[in-house]
Scaffold this active site. Structure first.
Site, short mmCIF file in Angstrom:
data_model
loop_
_atom_site.label_atom_id
_atom_site.label_comp_id
_atom_site.label_asym_id
_atom_site.label_seq_id
_atom_site.Cartn_x
_atom_site.Cartn_y
_atom_site.Cartn_z
N TYR A 141 0.88 -1.29 -0.04
CA TYR A 141 -0.04 -0.04 -0.03
C TYR A 141 0.76 1.12 0.17
O TYR A 141 0.40 2.38 -0.44
CB TYR A 141 -0.77 0.10 1.27
CG TYR A 141 -2.15 -0.75 1.12
CD1 TYR A 141 -2.07 -2.31 1.06
CD2 TYR A 141 -3.37 -0.15 0.96
CE1 TYR A 141 -3.38 -2.86 0.73
CE2 TYR A 141 -4.60 -0.88 1.01
CZ TYR A 141 -4.61 -2.41 0.91
OH TYR A 141 -5.76 -2.89 0.78
N LYS A 191 3.14 -15.38 3.64
CA LYS A 191 3.45 -15.94 2.41
C LYS A 191 4.73 -16.33 2.05
O LYS A 191 5.46 -15.87 1.12
CB LYS A 191 3.07 -15.32 1.16
CG LYS A 191 3.03 -15.94 -0.43
CD LYS A 191 1.96 -17.04 -0.38
CE LYS A 191 2.03 -17.83 -1.46
NZ LYS A 191 1.14 -19.16 -1.74
N ASP A 223 -2.73 -18.48 1.63
CA ASP A 223 -3.73 -19.32 0.53
C ASP A 223 -4.27 -20.24 1.54
O ASP A 223 -5.86 -20.42 1.69
CB ASP A 223 -3.07 -19.75 -0.46
CG ASP A 223 -1.82 -20.32 -0.13
OD1 ASP A 223 -1.27 -20.55 1.01
OD2 ASP A 223 -1.13 -21.03 -1.35
N ASP A 247 -6.49 -7.06 4.47
CA ASP A 247 -7.77 -6.40 3.87
C ASP A 247 -8.57 -7.31 3.09
O ASP A 247 -9.78 -7.42 3.58
CB ASP A 247 -7.11 -5.66 2.69
CG ASP A 247 -8.19 -4.91 1.94
OD1 ASP A 247 -9.16 -4.28 2.41
OD2 ASP A 247 -8.08 -4.94 0.51
N ASP A 251 -12.50 -8.99 4.76
CA ASP A 251 -13.72 -9.09 3.97
C ASP A 251 -14.45 -10.58 3.75
O ASP A 251 -15.84 -10.68 4.11
CB ASP A 251 -13.82 -8.52 2.50
CG ASP A 251 -13.86 -7.04 2.28
OD1 ASP A 251 -13.60 -6.20 3.05
OD2 ASP A 251 -14.49 -6.55 1.21
P1 NAD Z 1 -17.96 -2.54 -0.67
O1 NAD Z 1 -17.54 -2.92 0.74
O2 NAD Z 1 -18.38 -1.14 -0.98
O3 NAD Z 1 -19.43 -3.39 -1.05
C1 NAD Z 1 -19.40 -4.78 -1.39
C2 NAD Z 1 -20.77 -5.54 -1.25
O4 NAD Z 1 -21.03 -5.55 0.03
C3 NAD Z 1 -21.74 -4.66 -2.08
O5 NAD Z 1 -22.76 -5.41 -2.62
C4 NAD Z 1 -22.32 -4.08 -0.97
O6 NAD Z 1 -23.73 -3.38 -1.12
C5 NAD Z 1 -22.24 -4.70 0.21
N1 NAD Z 1 -22.27 -4.01 1.48
C6 NAD Z 1 -20.97 -3.23 1.87
N2 NAD Z 1 -21.41 -2.62 3.00
C7 NAD Z 1 -22.66 -2.62 3.49
C8 NAD Z 1 -23.69 -2.41 4.39
N3 NAD Z 1 -22.96 -1.79 5.39
N4 NAD Z 1 -24.72 -2.91 4.18
C9 NAD Z 1 -25.21 -3.65 3.19
N5 NAD Z 1 -24.55 -4.04 2.33
C10 NAD Z 1 -23.19 -3.56 2.23
O7 NAD Z 1 -16.95 -2.89 -1.71
P2 NAD Z 1 -16.81 -2.37 -3.18
O8 NAD Z 1 -18.08 -2.55 -3.84
O9 NAD Z 1 -15.69 -3.44 -3.53
O10 NAD Z 1 -16.06 -1.02 -3.35
C11 NAD Z 1 -17.10 0.16 -3.37
C12 NAD Z 1 -16.17 1.31 -3.18
O11 NAD Z 1 -15.89 1.55 -1.78
C13 NAD Z 1 -14.90 1.23 -3.79
O12 NAD Z 1 -14.57 2.74 -4.36
C14 NAD Z 1 -13.72 1.03 -2.92
O13 NAD Z 1 -12.37 1.53 -3.04
C15 NAD Z 1 -14.51 1.66 -1.50
N6 NAD Z 1 -13.98 0.99 -0.42
C16 NAD Z 1 -13.81 1.74 0.66
C17 NAD Z 1 -13.68 1.28 1.72
C18 NAD Z 1 -13.32 2.13 2.96
O14 NAD Z 1 -13.68 3.41 2.99
N7 NAD Z 1 -13.09 1.89 4.30
C19 NAD Z 1 -13.52 0.08 2.28
C20 NAD Z 1 -13.69 -0.75 0.96
C21 NAD Z 1 -13.88 -0.49 -0.38
C1 IPM Z 2 -10.56 -1.13 3.81
C2 IPM Z 2 -10.40 -0.79 2.31
C3 IPM Z 2 -9.42 0.38 1.77
C4 IPM Z 2 -7.92 -0.67 2.22
C5 IPM Z 2 -9.15 0.99 0.53
C6 IPM Z 2 -10.64 1.77 0.26
C7 IPM Z 2 -8.16 1.93 0.62
O1 IPM Z 2 -10.70 -1.80 1.42
O2 IPM Z 2 -10.68 -0.33 4.62
O3 IPM Z 2 -10.73 -2.26 3.91
O4 IPM Z 2 -8.04 -1.37 1.07
O5 IPM Z 2 -7.54 -0.56 3.12
MN MN Z 3 -11.06 -3.66 2.38
#
Ligand code: NAD
Ligand code: IPM
Ligand code: MN
Length: 365
Positions: A141, A191, A223, A247, A251
């Protein structure tokens, strides 16, 4: 106590979920005789739109002057083709660095009321209580050099994964200290069969582990750890890992316990803690009022615990969340066929109401 915080709602569902988290924070503060003083600042896409900078200096100053920061999420498809430094995500990475937040604690706890939400069989997911300790300021990162160069069709991109011993050492201590208060197990995920960074990581973690003879330390390739996380999630305690692996695995852990929308996090280690749900801005559901606010609400609970040492208050919020889930409150991500889905606002309201009830029983106990 005065809880002086900066709120960074960000993009997409960020503002929707932080609004509910702030209401819950105010409710628990009121119940225990504290006062929340909050100011809102822009970050991410919202800041790009306002001032063409994903993290304005004014936002950084406000965060540094407050006692803790509550963040929603950043990211929007509108900015997906911007150069790296003008993406919403750059604002998030920068605020983590400005706040010295090297330790990202991401608990993934299975709520017994949610047996029908996990894609895994109940007997597999039951008892899952994982603390992912993700290194947050190193690895690919932040490593230099990084670039993308060349002509279309012949471009070359470079990222650098980099770790210094002291960076591994400080995050390892966070993980071992947490393990001492839990089941005394640390699984370090790397890894090391391929990456130098991981060999250094394993070496340093093993050395630090000697200072914690009561903690059982294991090592697993990432993995294989990903596979175990779905096969036997209940066997994990503390998972210690580098930035990108953490990260990804967090998820995945969200999926295991029923929804990413449930997962909270604390980004700590510096002078001011940053509290952010694990999920992103969810553009697919943004603006619909259906996002799950519990990840943000539980992040506020982590704030009470880690920035204000208000353990009772943190526990009160966590109990309230557990109680509303037991009573059947479900946002769309959790509803399935058996429950009617409630809105973000209604879920927040249910937690607020329950916080006050839990607080009075806690205080009279
Ligand atoms: P996302 O976590 O936003 O969503 C992934 C899936 O999970 C989607 O279907 C969404 O609807 C669902 N989801 C997520 N949070 C939810 C909630 N609170 N309630 C219900 N459903 C929920 O991941 P993405 O779609 O891969 O990324 C979308 C944007 O968010 C990208 O621009 C990415 O860079 C950003 N992002 C930001 C952060 C952060 O700010 N910490 C974290 C992850 C991704
Ligand atoms: C998270 C997100 C962030 C990360 C992105 C949005 C920079 O995915 O907080 O998990 O990769 O740290
Ligand atoms: Mn993330």
């Amino acid at each position: 106590m005065n809880l002086n915080i900066t709120v960074l709602p960000g993009d997409g569902i960020g503002p929707e979920v932080t609004e509910q988290a702030l209401l819950v924070l105010q409710a628990v503060a009121e119940a225990f005789g504290h006062r929340v003083q909050s100011q809102h600042k822009v970050i991410g896409g919202a800041a790009l739109t306002a001032v063409h900078d994903p993290l304005p200096a004014d936002t950084v100053q406000a965060c540094l002057k407050s006692s803790a920061v509550l963040l929603g999420a950043v990211g929007s498809p509108a900015f997906d083709h911007n150069p790296g430094h003008l993406r919403p995500e750059a604002g998030l990475l920068k605020i983590r660095r400005e706040l010295g937040a090297y330790a990202n604690l991401r608990p993934a706890v299975f709520f017994p009321a949610l047996e029908d939400c996990s894609p895994l069989r109940a007997e597999i997911v039951r008892g899952t209580d994982i603390m992912i300790v993700r290194e947050l300021l190193g690895g690919a990162y932040f490593g230099q050099p990084r670039s993308i160069e060349g002509d279309a069709g012949a471009r070359v991109a470079v990222n650098t994964m980099r770790y210094a011993e002291h960076e591994v050492e400080r995050i390892a201590r966070v993980a071992f200290d947490l393990a001492m208060k839990r089941k005394r197990k640390v699984l370090s995920v790397d890894k090391a069969n391929v990456l130098e960074c991981s060999r250094l990581w394993r070496d340093v973690v093993t050395r630090i582990g000697k200072d914690y003879p009561e903690v059982k330390l294991g090592h697993q390739y990432v993995d294989s750890a990903a596979m175990l996380l779905v096969r036997r999630p209940a066997e994990f305690d503390v998972v210690l890992t580098e930035n990108m692996f953490g990260d990804i695995l967090s998820d995945q852990a969200g999926g295991v316990v029923g929804s990413l929308g449930l997962l909270a996090s604390a980004s700590i280690g510096g002078p001011v803690g940053l509290y952010e749900p694990v999920h992103g801005s969810a553009p697919d559901i943004a603006g619909k009022g259906i996002a799950n606010p519990l990840g943000a609400i539980l992040s506020a609970a982590m704030m009470l615990r880690h920035s204000f040492q208000l353990e009772q208050e943190a526990a009160c919020v966590e109990k309230a969340v557990s109680a509303v889930l037991t009573e059947g409150a479900r946002t769309a991500d959790l509803a399935g066929k058996a429950h009617a889905a409630i809105s973000t606002v209604e879920m927040g309201r249910r937690v607020v109401e329950t916080v006050s009830r839990v607080a009075s029983t806690q205080k009279s106990a």
